[in-house]
Design an enzyme around this catalytic site. Structure first.
Site, mmCIF file in Angstrom:
data_model
loop_
_atom_site.group_PDB
_atom_site.id
_atom_site.type_symbol
_atom_site.label_atom_id
_atom_site.label_comp_id
_atom_site.label_asym_id
_atom_site.label_seq_id
_atom_site.Cartn_x
_atom_site.Cartn_y
_atom_site.Cartn_z
ATOM 1 N N HIS A 82 5.790 -0.286 -4.931
ATOM 2 C CA HIS A 82 4.524 -0.895 -4.776
ATOM 3 C C HIS A 82 3.484 -0.388 -5.652
ATOM 4 C CE1 HIS A 82 2.371 -3.080 -1.666
ATOM 5 N NE2 HIS A 82 1.236 -2.608 -2.133
ATOM 6 N N ASP A 161 -3.093 -5.045 8.732
ATOM 7 C CA ASP A 161 -3.254 -5.120 7.133
ATOM 8 C C ASP A 161 -3.641 -6.350 6.736
ATOM 9 O OD1 ASP A 161 -3.385 -3.796 4.580
ATOM 10 O OD2 ASP A 161 -1.614 -4.903 4.334
ATOM 11 N N ARG A 168 -11.529 -6.584 3.529
ATOM 12 C CA ARG A 168 -11.856 -5.794 2.095
ATOM 13 C C ARG A 168 -12.088 -6.754 0.918
ATOM 14 N NH1 ARG A 168 -7.118 -2.233 1.668
ATOM 15 N NH2 ARG A 168 -8.147 -1.365 -0.026
ATOM 16 N N SER A 183 -3.344 0.956 3.719
ATOM 17 C CA SER A 183 -2.919 -0.559 3.423
ATOM 18 C C SER A 183 -1.267 -0.527 2.872
ATOM 19 C CB SER A 183 -3.700 -1.131 2.397
ATOM 20 O OG SER A 183 -3.027 -2.485 1.953
ATOM 21 N N LYS A 187 2.545 -1.272 5.092
ATOM 22 C CA LYS A 187 3.426 -2.233 4.749
ATOM 23 C C LYS A 187 4.772 -1.594 4.468
ATOM 24 C CE LYS A 187 0.679 -4.241 1.495
ATOM 25 N NZ LYS A 187 -0.599 -4.332 1.855
HETATM 26 N N1 URA Z 1 -2.262 -2.852 -2.600
HETATM 27 C C1 URA Z 1 -2.171 -2.731 -1.259
HETATM 28 O O1 URA Z 1 -1.131 -3.301 -0.642
HETATM 29 N N2 URA Z 1 -3.343 -2.397 -0.534
HETATM 30 C C2 URA Z 1 -4.351 -2.212 -1.290
HETATM 31 O O2 URA Z 1 -5.425 -1.748 -0.697
HETATM 32 C C3 URA Z 1 -4.406 -1.960 -2.670
HETATM 33 C C4 URA Z 1 -3.051 -2.579 -3.196
#
Ligand code: URA
Length: 447
Positions: A82, A161, A168, A183, A187
């Site tokens: 990620h 999220d 956001r 966040s 996930k």
């Molecule tokens: N990627 C994400 O999933 N969340 C964030 O807040 C920033 C980057």
């Protein structure tokens, strides 16, 4: 409990308990707490931060706001990557099929465009027919059959999220270490992988501009991840300049196709020097995944293995299998490569000759948002065919008047706004030696 009391507690520097965070998340997801109160809380978190414990509690509450995907029974290893968000960051599109072609299973829950950064889901959805709204059953099946699947947060998976992310984006509360950490981790935990590789972006095109901030974010991610029982690797990578040659949705799919060895089908864009920075980051992260999955003994061996699967078509074939499995129209997809561009084209010329020292990734990202690559308002749709093609990359010589980039837009107004935003983005110097760019800034592995 009252939301306004919790907002003022945070505003005054206090830490919310798990019960208080539960109240906020449940209320937000069920609609009893409105956007404006959550916006105020987000801004309070932005300024006041969170303790590690509070961030871990918020992560758990976000996960518990919906269901999680059960991948037990898959043979694995189950490893995901990620990114904290960048410009021209199409690493996932190349890395997921590449790593999956070695038998590692990659369950990937990605994000959408956020602030000035692009979103993997928005890029993939520019492929005709491709869906990222997969049911947990389809997600699991595609991971098992193809080796990787790409999905997003949904009404049922991490809905907190999904809502917070969009809020956001439009309330200037993205660049917060605890909000980014929670966040991402919510996930990652919901999707069911065992080990995560984080690409922590650092530089003017990243949410973390300075190395010490990026290291702090990497530490938050690895410590919280370990605390919750997962193997974590964090690689801090350079995000001063846009990655690769393309910034856009389908434009980035196209560059990814070329990098995956689908060139020849990539029309005018073959894998070339403009994608070198992108590939050095991608190969490093992919190599770490091969190490974590027990396929390579070290990252050097992992990178060599990746070169092989890019060269022999294995990675590209895995990508095409995923496109078909997620509903994409293979024929239409292939026919769009090299051609699918918004109708208005505008070249930005160099004001003087010299060596290109840098391209401001933040300005490039903002210009691309104005073109429609990302969103100005939460309800905006992104456009698949707009964006910016970088014709020159740092280190190259340019002549006065030579085109530095080409803008693809749908309206003249968008072209004008993008040109204005790109003003000063290209740093051209004379009489100075160009310093080589380092792409990998730091690495931390806790397996
Ligand atoms: N990627 C994400 O999933 N969340 C964030 O807040 C920033 C980057």
């Amino acid at each position: 409990m009252r939301a306004s009391d919790l907002i003022s507690k945070k505003r005054n520097g206090g830490s919310l308990s798990r019960e208080e965070l539960h109240f906020l998340m449940q209320g937000y997801v069920s609609g009893t707490i409105p956007d404006y109160q959550i916006s105020a809380w987000l801004m309070a978190v932005y300024f006041r931060g969170m303790t590690r414990e509070e961030a871990a509690d918020l992560t758990r509450e976000m996960i518990d706001s919906g269901s999680t995907i059960d991948l037990s029974g898959l043979t694995g290893p189950l490893i995901d990557k990620h990114s904290t968000g960048g410009v021209g960051d199409k690493v996932s599109l190349i890395l997921a099929p590449l790593v999956a072609s070695f038998g590692i299973q990659v369950p990937m829950m990605s994000g959408r465009a956020l602030g000035h950064t692009g979103g993997t889901l928005d890029k993939l959805e520019s492929i005709p027919g491709y869906t990222t709204a997969l049911s947990p059953e389809d997600f699991r099946r595609i991971v098992s059959e193809v080796g990787f699947a790409m999905t997003g947060q949904s009404e049922t998976i991490v809905p907190a999220d999904r809502k917070l992310y969009a809020l956001r984006d439009v309330t200037a509360t993205v660049e917060s270490i605890p909000l980014i950490t929670t966040s991402i981790l919510s996930k990652k935990f919901a999707e069911g992988a065992d080990t995560f590789v984080f690409d922590v972006k650092c530089g003017r095109g990243a949410f973390m501009k300075e190395l010490d901030q990026a290291k702090e974010l990497a530490a938050h991610l690895t410590e919280t991840g370990r605390h919750l029982g997962k193997g974590v690797i964090a690689v801090i990578t350079n995000m001063d300049d846009p990655l690769g040659a393309m910034v856009g949705n389908f434009l980035e799919v196209e560059e990814s196709a070329a990098c995956l060895g689908g060139s020849g089908r990539g029309g005018e864009l073959a894998t070339d020097r403009r994608s070198e920075d992108l590939m050095s980051v991608t190969l490093r992260l992919a190599a770490w995944m091969l190490v974590a999955g027990g396929k390579a003994k070290d990252v050097d061996e992992g990178e060599a293995m990746c070169h092989e699967h890019l060269g022999n078509g294995a990675a590209w074939e895995t990508f095409v299998r995923n496109v078909k499995a997620q509903g994409g129209d293979e024929k239409e997809f292939l026919s769009r490569l090299g051609h699918y561009r918004a109708p208005l084209r505008h070249a930005v010329p160099a004001e003087h000759e010299g060596v290109l020292f840098g391209i401001d990734a933040f300005k490039t990202g903002m210009a691309s948002v104005y073109l429609g690559v990302g969103r100005n308002r939460a309800e905006d749709d992104v456009l698949p065919d707009v964006g910016i093609e970088l014709l020159k990359k740092p280190g190259e010589e340019v002549a006065r008047g030579e085109a530095l980039c080409r803008i693809y837009a749908r309206t003249q107004e968008a072209v004008d706004l993008a040109v204005e935003t790109l003003d000063g983005a290209f740093d051209i110097r004379t009489g100075e030696t160009f310093p080589p760019k380092t792409m990998i800034l730091d690495e931390q592995a806790e397996l």
